[in-house]
Write a protein that holds these residues in place. Sequence first.
Motif, PDB file in Angstrom:
ATOM      1  N   ASP A  74       0.863  -1.086   0.061  1.00  0.00           N
ATOM      2  CA  ASP A  74      -0.027  -0.050  -0.057  1.00  0.00           C
ATOM      3  C   ASP A  74       1.024   1.296  -0.022  1.00  0.00           C
ATOM      4  OD1 ASP A  74      -2.177  -1.561   0.249  1.00  0.00           O
ATOM      5  OD2 ASP A  74      -2.102  -1.649   2.361  1.00  0.00           O
ATOM      6  N   ASN A  75       1.894   1.355  -0.611  1.00  0.00           N
ATOM      7  CA  ASN A  75       2.947   2.280  -0.860  1.00  0.00           C
ATOM      8  C   ASN A  75       3.368   2.807   0.468  1.00  0.00           C
ATOM      9  OD1 ASN A  75       2.630   2.613  -3.759  1.00  0.00           O
ATOM     10  ND2 ASN A  75       0.267   3.924  -3.347  1.00  0.00           N
ATOM     11  N   ARG A  76       3.569   1.737   1.356  1.00  0.00           N
ATOM     12  CA  ARG A  76       4.365   2.111   2.545  1.00  0.00           C
ATOM     13  C   ARG A  76       5.486   1.005   2.923  1.00  0.00           C
ATOM     14  NH1 ARG A  76       1.785   5.409   6.048  1.00  0.00           N
ATOM     15  NH2 ARG A  76      -0.174   6.518   5.366  1.00  0.00           N
ATOM     16  N   TYR A  77       6.364   1.428   3.670  1.00  0.00           N
ATOM     17  CA  TYR A  77       7.559   0.305   4.025  1.00  0.00           C
ATOM     18  C   TYR A  77       7.519   0.307   5.472  1.00  0.00           C
ATOM     19  CZ  TYR A  77       9.081   1.217  -0.589  1.00  0.00           C
ATOM     20  OH  TYR A  77       9.307   1.245  -2.066  1.00  0.00           O
ATOM     21  N   ARG A  78       6.904  -1.005   6.062  1.00  0.00           N
ATOM     22  CA  ARG A  78       6.974  -1.323   7.281  1.00  0.00           C
ATOM     23  C   ARG A  78       7.817  -2.225   8.003  1.00  0.00           C
ATOM     24  NH1 ARG A  78       1.515  -0.422   5.477  1.00  0.00           N
ATOM     25  NH2 ARG A  78       0.290   1.382   6.554  1.00  0.00           N
ATOM     26  N   LEU A  79       8.282  -2.142   9.250  1.00  0.00           N
ATOM     27  CA  LEU A  79       9.067  -3.141   9.782  1.00  0.00           C
ATOM     28  C   LEU A  79       8.640  -4.510   9.998  1.00  0.00           C
ATOM     29  CD1 LEU A  79      10.515  -0.889  12.598  1.00  0.00           C
ATOM     30  CD2 LEU A  79      12.144  -1.822  10.652  1.00  0.00           C
ATOM     31  N   THR A  80       9.268  -5.593   9.611  1.00  0.00           N
ATOM     32  CA  THR A  80       8.815  -6.856   9.687  1.00  0.00           C
ATOM     33  C   THR A  80       9.365  -7.015  11.371  1.00  0.00           C
ATOM     34  OG1 THR A  80      10.880  -7.652   9.037  1.00  0.00           O
ATOM     35  CG2 THR A  80       9.148  -7.442   7.345  1.00  0.00           C
ATOM     36  N   GLU A  81       9.023  -8.424  11.661  1.00  0.00           N
ATOM     37  CA  GLU A  81       9.688  -8.902  12.932  1.00  0.00           C
ATOM     38  C   GLU A  81      10.883  -9.109  12.918  1.00  0.00           C
ATOM     39  OE1 GLU A  81       8.123  -9.549  16.264  1.00  0.00           O
ATOM     40  OE2 GLU A  81       6.575  -8.311  15.000  1.00  0.00           O
ATOM     41  N   LYS A  82      11.494  -9.407  11.988  1.00  0.00           N
ATOM     42  CA  LYS A  82      13.139  -9.285  11.617  1.00  0.00           C
ATOM     43  C   LYS A  82      13.525  -7.945  11.838  1.00  0.00           C
ATOM     44  CE  LYS A  82      16.596 -11.038   8.016  1.00  0.00           C
ATOM     45  NZ  LYS A  82      16.838 -11.281   6.861  1.00  0.00           N
ATOM     46  N   GLY A  83      12.987  -7.012  11.264  1.00  0.00           N
ATOM     47  CA  GLY A  83      13.239  -5.621  11.194  1.00  0.00           C
ATOM     48  C   GLY A  83      13.269  -5.131  12.591  1.00  0.00           C
ATOM     49  N   ARG A  84      12.333  -5.584  13.465  1.00  0.00           N
ATOM     50  CA  ARG A  84      12.089  -4.772  14.925  1.00  0.00           C
ATOM     51  C   ARG A  84      13.255  -5.766  15.584  1.00  0.00           C
ATOM     52  NH1 ARG A  84       7.924  -2.094  15.677  1.00  0.00           N
ATOM     53  NH2 ARG A  84       6.192  -1.882  14.161  1.00  0.00           N
ATOM     54  N   GLY A  85      13.779  -6.963  15.313  1.00  0.00           N
ATOM     55  CA  GLY A  85      14.699  -7.548  15.924  1.00  0.00           C
ATOM     56  C   GLY A  85      15.949  -6.608  15.865  1.00  0.00           C
ATOM     57  N   LEU A  86      15.951  -5.646  15.025  1.00  0.00           N
ATOM     58  CA  LEU A  86      17.177  -4.836  15.018  1.00  0.00           C
ATOM     59  C   LEU A  86      17.198  -3.678  16.231  1.00  0.00           C
ATOM     60  CD1 LEU A  86      17.849  -4.777  11.392  1.00  0.00           C
ATOM     61  CD2 LEU A  86      19.518  -5.444  12.873  1.00  0.00           C
ATOM     62  N   PHE A  87      16.267  -3.794  16.931  1.00  0.00           N
ATOM     63  CA  PHE A  87      16.120  -2.453  17.943  1.00  0.00           C
ATOM     64  C   PHE A  87      17.243  -2.493  18.846  1.00  0.00           C
ATOM     65  CE2 PHE A  87      14.647  -1.765  22.513  1.00  0.00           C
ATOM     66  CZ  PHE A  87      14.397  -0.533  22.300  1.00  0.00           C
ATOM     67  N   ALA A  88      17.857  -3.670  19.365  1.00  0.00           N
ATOM     68  CA  ALA A  88      18.909  -3.989  20.240  1.00  0.00           C
ATOM     69  C   ALA A  88      20.190  -3.346  19.691  1.00  0.00           C
ATOM     70  CB  ALA A  88      18.989  -5.215  20.846  1.00  0.00           C
ATOM     71  N   VAL A  89      20.406  -3.468  18.123  1.00  0.00           N
ATOM     72  CA  VAL A  89      21.423  -2.944  17.498  1.00  0.00           C
ATOM     73  C   VAL A  89      21.491  -1.404  17.649  1.00  0.00           C
ATOM     74  CG1 VAL A  89      22.887  -2.875  15.290  1.00  0.00           C
ATOM     75  CG2 VAL A  89      21.795  -5.147  16.176  1.00  0.00           C
ATOM     76  N   ILE A  90      20.450  -0.844  17.243  1.00  0.00           N
ATOM     77  CA  ILE A  90      20.158   0.651  17.007  1.00  0.00           C
ATOM     78  C   ILE A  90      20.045   1.301  18.333  1.00  0.00           C
ATOM     79  CG2 ILE A  90      18.432   2.351  16.498  1.00  0.00           C
ATOM     80  CD1 ILE A  90      19.249   1.001  14.098  1.00  0.00           C
ATOM     81  N   ILE A  91      19.486   0.848  19.446  1.00  0.00           N
ATOM     82  CA  ILE A  91      19.547   1.421  20.862  1.00  0.00           C
ATOM     83  C   ILE A  91      21.049   1.567  21.118  1.00  0.00           C
ATOM     84  CG2 ILE A  91      19.045  -0.311  22.315  1.00  0.00           C
ATOM     85  CD1 ILE A  91      17.313   2.901  21.865  1.00  0.00           C
ATOM     86  N   THR A  92      21.914   0.154  21.268  1.00  0.00           N
ATOM     87  CA  THR A  92      23.199   0.141  21.864  1.00  0.00           C
ATOM     88  C   THR A  92      23.909   1.168  20.902  1.00  0.00           C
ATOM     89  OG1 THR A  92      23.758  -1.812  20.396  1.00  0.00           O
ATOM     90  CG2 THR A  92      22.873  -1.944  22.841  1.00  0.00           C
ATOM     91  N   ALA A  93      23.790   1.229  19.552  1.00  0.00           N
ATOM     92  CA  ALA A  93      24.706   2.216  18.812  1.00  0.00           C
ATOM     93  C   ALA A  93      24.365   3.564  19.086  1.00  0.00           C
ATOM     94  CB  ALA A  93      24.306   1.974  17.342  1.00  0.00           C
ATOM     95  N   LEU A  94      23.137   3.998  19.465  1.00  0.00           N
ATOM     96  CA  LEU A  94      22.658   5.242  19.903  1.00  0.00           C
ATOM     97  C   LEU A  94      23.396   5.575  21.200  1.00  0.00           C
ATOM     98  CD1 LEU A  94      21.092   7.624  19.722  1.00  0.00           C
ATOM     99  CD2 LEU A  94      19.257   6.597  20.529  1.00  0.00           C
ATOM    100  N   GLN A  95      23.234   4.801  22.257  1.00  0.00           N
ATOM    101  CA  GLN A  95      23.867   5.119  23.414  1.00  0.00           C
ATOM    102  C   GLN A  95      25.444   5.108  23.702  1.00  0.00           C
ATOM    103  OE1 GLN A  95      20.534   2.863  26.517  1.00  0.00           O
ATOM    104  NE2 GLN A  95      22.740   2.158  26.403  1.00  0.00           N
ATOM    105  N   TRP A  96      26.105   4.476  22.569  1.00  0.00           N
ATOM    106  CA  TRP A  96      27.516   4.491  22.344  1.00  0.00           C
ATOM    107  C   TRP A  96      27.924   6.061  21.783  1.00  0.00           C
ATOM    108  CZ3 TRP A  96      30.796   5.324  17.934  1.00  0.00           C
ATOM    109  CH2 TRP A  96      31.910   5.309  18.359  1.00  0.00           C
ATOM    110  N   ALA A  97      27.110   6.407  20.723  1.00  0.00           N
ATOM    111  CA  ALA A  97      27.030   7.512  20.342  1.00  0.00           C
ATOM    112  C   ALA A  97      27.142   8.667  21.351  1.00  0.00           C
ATOM    113  CB  ALA A  97      26.185   7.976  19.057  1.00  0.00           C
ATOM    114  N   GLN A  98      26.097   8.678  21.982  1.00  0.00           N
ATOM    115  CA  GLN A  98      25.664   9.759  22.835  1.00  0.00           C
ATOM    116  C   GLN A  98      26.823   9.796  24.012  1.00  0.00           C
ATOM    117  OE1 GLN A  98      21.497  11.513  22.168  1.00  0.00           O
ATOM    118  NE2 GLN A  98      21.123   9.928  23.493  1.00  0.00           N
ATOM    119  N   ARG A  99      27.398   8.952  24.464  1.00  0.00           N
ATOM    120  CA  ARG A  99      28.395   8.632  25.267  1.00  0.00           C
ATOM    121  C   ARG A  99      29.639   9.394  24.811  1.00  0.00           C
ATOM    122  NH1 ARG A  99      31.295   3.135  28.039  1.00  0.00           N
ATOM    123  NH2 ARG A  99      32.968   4.451  29.207  1.00  0.00           N
TER     124      ARG A  99
END
Length: 281
Positions: free
Chosen positions: A214-239
């Motif tokens: 429907d002309n949209r791109y949504r996260l799959t469960e596999k995509g949502r599984g990358l949450f830990a990667v994203i959040i730990t990368a963000l915390q490293w950057a902000q530190r």
Amino acid sequence: MLGLLGDEWTLLVLQQALLGATRYGDFRSGLPISDAVLTNRLRTLTAEGLLERRVYQKNPPRAEYLTTPRSRSLWPMLVSIWAWERRWVSDHVPALPAMRHTACDAEFAPQVICRACGEPASDKDVVAQWGPSGTWARSIPAVTTRRRSGSAEAGMFPQTMSVLGNRWGFAILVAAFVGFSRFTDFQTQLAAPPGSVADRLSIFVANGVLVAADNRYRLTEKGRGLFAVIITALQWAQRWFEAPEGPAVELAHTACGRRFTAGLTCDQCGGRLRGSQVARS
């Protein structure tokens, strides 16, 4: 962070360093990398404080590259990548080794928790908003990074590198986590070249990280599984790249109502993980 880690060769060189590579020959034999690219990445990582160059022989001159507190503190991100690849990418040849938690001597997978309340956390109960120093424009580096060429099987985490080893790809994935779904939203909010957006979205769909409908791109469960990667990368950057006016992104855990800081625990014993306690099984 995007300028440094949004590059496949940089991530692979850091991966090898944290696995024990120290000398030029170690990196050269562990990666399908040219001398020119390896020399450039080692120079950049040394200048940015992620590696320390130490001369161990003067005649002829020889140097080794040692990890620093800044690079060693990337372990939560790399452990999260390792776990995601084991869970979602089944075609590794040879198969990725399991991770062992030396504190309980069990094979494990890391679990994200909220440090404030100690409860499990996911992208569904963590809310992000821009902080004092945060905007999309400020968060996208001006430097252009080049995609790694060569075998798709290079390194321990080939699919993660194809997803995250690009500054636009990383930014698009973060945008998807905060609710963007239309091509025009990704392109206009990130001020990204349409070709780059189309290229990254096609890779995400091909890898099963996003689904297009429907002309949209949504996260799959596999995509949502990358949450830990994203959040730990963000915390490293902000530190390590703290802005004088305050953080770029502020996170809240809706389950407890407090500021969110991620921690990783062992899914077998429940104990908090330390980088020194993670080993190959």
